[in-house]
Design a protein around this motif. Structure first.
Motif, mmCIF file in Angstrom:
data_model
loop_
_atom_site.group_PDB
_atom_site.id
_atom_site.type_symbol
_atom_site.label_atom_id
_atom_site.label_comp_id
_atom_site.label_asym_id
_atom_site.label_seq_id
_atom_site.Cartn_x
_atom_site.Cartn_y
_atom_site.Cartn_z
ATOM 1 N N LYS A 172 0.855 -1.195 0.000
ATOM 2 C CA LYS A 172 0.000 0.000 0.000
ATOM 3 C C LYS A 172 0.888 1.241 0.000
ATOM 4 O O LYS A 172 1.967 1.241 0.598
ATOM 5 N N ARG A 179 -0.723 2.225 12.230
ATOM 6 C CA ARG A 179 -1.207 1.052 11.493
ATOM 7 C C ARG A 179 -2.453 0.463 12.190
ATOM 8 O O ARG A 179 -3.382 0.007 11.524
ATOM 9 N N ARG A 218 1.143 5.184 0.945
ATOM 10 C CA ARG A 218 0.589 6.327 1.680
ATOM 11 C C ARG A 218 1.027 7.621 0.998
ATOM 12 O O ARG A 218 2.201 7.750 0.635
ATOM 13 N N TYR A 255 3.528 -1.310 3.679
ATOM 14 C CA TYR A 255 3.261 -0.016 3.051
ATOM 15 C C TYR A 255 4.555 0.750 2.831
ATOM 16 O O TYR A 255 5.577 0.475 3.473
ATOM 17 N N THR A 310 -5.416 4.323 2.148
ATOM 18 C CA THR A 310 -4.387 4.304 3.188
ATOM 19 C C THR A 310 -4.522 5.578 4.012
ATOM 20 O O THR A 310 -5.195 6.521 3.588
#
Ligand SMILES: *[C@@H]1O[C@H](CO)[C@@H](O)[C@H](O)[C@H]1NC(C)=O
Ligand SMILES: *[C@@H]1O[C@H](CO)[C@@H](O)[C@H](O)[C@H]1NC(C)=O
Ligand SMILES: *[C@@H]1O[C@H](CO)[C@@H](O)[C@H](O)[C@H]1NC(C)=O
Ligand SMILES: [Cu+2]
Length: 383
Positions: free
Chosen positions: A68, A137, A70, A380, A152
């Motif tokens: 992912k 998280r 961010r 991420y 995210t």
């Protein structure tokens, strides 16, 4: 002869290329590039590339396909920003897991309960970076699990907004912001004047937009019963002066550049006055970002997670940690310091096999599991 000459030249130029391929973290950067944010963008891009290269070689479940990303608030399309804000509003309607904490009315409030319990151990200590990484998280997971959020958590590059914080796409009061500044209050106390900061331009309840009707349930730390039910509005006191003096693009860039090891890097981030390199930084970027928002609960050392902007501010802190680590990954997987704030009361050095216990919100984890954003419980990167 000619072709031989050419290949000798080619070999020489290859050698030269290798010789100048020193890591970005140790290269000179110009003052103009520091001030403009170009150097910071270059750091960010290099860290992203290095993390993606590591991902390609990793044998954990985190891959280039499922990692992912961010992103900075203003790089996210409007409808996705609104989706994020709505997921946060949803979390504010879900039940708390702390039935014995009178003031904790929602899943969102649980993050304040957790933060308050850990505050004296996870600031100016060995676990500042990893605690807040796991904290963010955990928040992102609840947005996913309880509110079906598929994006995210964003981060906030403070330095882009220091010229006029009220115009920030994060704070302009529009549908795609997190609400506006607070009402202007004249002649209010200015605790940050001890650092030489001007007063903020708000101070009262959020004037308009998202969260202007929201009721904060618990805190502040100075209340008779901080964990009791103390309903009130969110107050904000946006402050361009603090942003420009402590959280500018230049301040942020130098925090990364001058962080020679994790002990110095975390000291520079927090303005830890035990270190001579950091003591001249005053509130530094961590305090700078917090007090650019200010107010209640945003300016509350214990209860600041009740300000929805907290997660974007700490997203930026975690992003800087990610960037700093990935500029020289082999050397930047350690921790330094003890288990108490400013080592008061004195305590032993924390080690990588010590744990952070987030139960009942998330499993207890060894700190070594929280070092890398692309392994263990994380998958991420920051763009
Ligand atoms: C806040 O509440 C008032 C009064 O109920 C309403 O008019 C306004 O639209 C609400 N604002 C937001 C942003 O929800
Ligand atoms: C932060 O950056 C600004 C603008 O570049 C600069 O004037 C200021 O001295 C820096 N602050 C610190 C604490 O270094
Ligand atoms: C604790 O860590 C510091 C460096 O962060 C080191 O100088 C010191 O020797 C360590 N203390 C012990 C008891 O290991
Ligand atoms: Cu914190």
């Amino acid at each position: 002869m000619k072709s031989l000459g050419n290949s000798v030249l080619l070999a020489a130029s290859l050698l030269l290329c290798q010789a100048i391929a020193v890591p970005l973290s140790t290269q000179e950067i110009s003052q103009a590039d520091i001030d403009s944010g170009k150097a910071l963008s270059d750091y960010s891009q290099a860290a992203f590339d290095n993390a993606m290269t590591r991902l390609g070689k990793s044998d954990s479940g985190c891959t280039k396909d499922n990692v992912k990303v961010r992103k900075e608030w203003r790089k996210i399309p409007g409808e996705e920003r609104t989706a994020y804000r709505k997921a946060v509003e949803c979390l504010m309607q879900k039940p708390s897991v702390f039935p014995n904490v009178e003031g904790a009315k929602s899943s969102f409030d649980d993050f304040a309960v957790l933060h308050v319990a850990f505050t004296p151990y996870v600031h100016n200590s060995a676990t500042f970076l990893t605690f807040h990484r796991y904290f963010l998280r955990t928040y992102e997971q609840r947005l996913e699990d309880q509110c079906g959020y598929t994006g995210t958590i964003p981060y906030w590059e403070w330095g882009l907004d220091c010229d006029d914080i009220d115009k920030s796409p994060l704070w302009d009061g529009s549908e795609t912001s997190l609400g506006s500044n607070g009402e202007y209050i004249a002649n209010k106390p200015n605790p940050m004047s001890m650092f030489g900061a001007k007063a903020g331009t708000g101070g009262g309840c959020i004037k308009s937009g998202p969260f202007s009707n929201y009721t904060v349930n618990l805190g502040p730390i100075g209340a008779a019963k901080p964990l009791g039910y103390n309903p009130r509005c969110i107050k904000r006191d946006l402050n361009s002066d603090i942003c420009a003096k402590w959280a500018s693009l230049g301040n942020t860039t130098l925090t990364i550049r001058d962080g020679t090891d994790v002990e110095i890097f975390q000291a520079l981030l927090q303005g830890d006055f035990r270190y001579k390199q950091a003591s001249r930084l005053g509130m530094a970027v961590h305090g700078g970002g917090h007090f650019t928002i200010g107010g209640d609960p945003g300016g509350d050392f214990y209860f600041s997670p009740l300000e929805p902007g907290f997660y974007l501010h700490h997203g930026q802190i975690d992003r800087l940690y990610f960037v700093w680590q990935n500029l020289d990954w082999e050397k930047r997987q350690g921790i330094a310091g003890t288990g108490t704030m400013m080592n008061m009361p004195a305590s032993r050095n924390v080690t990588l096999d010590d744990t952070l216990d987030f139960s009942p919100m998330n499993p207890k984890r060894e700190i070594q599991e929280l070092i890398d954003t692309i392994s263990g419980p994380f998958c991420y990167v920051y763009e």
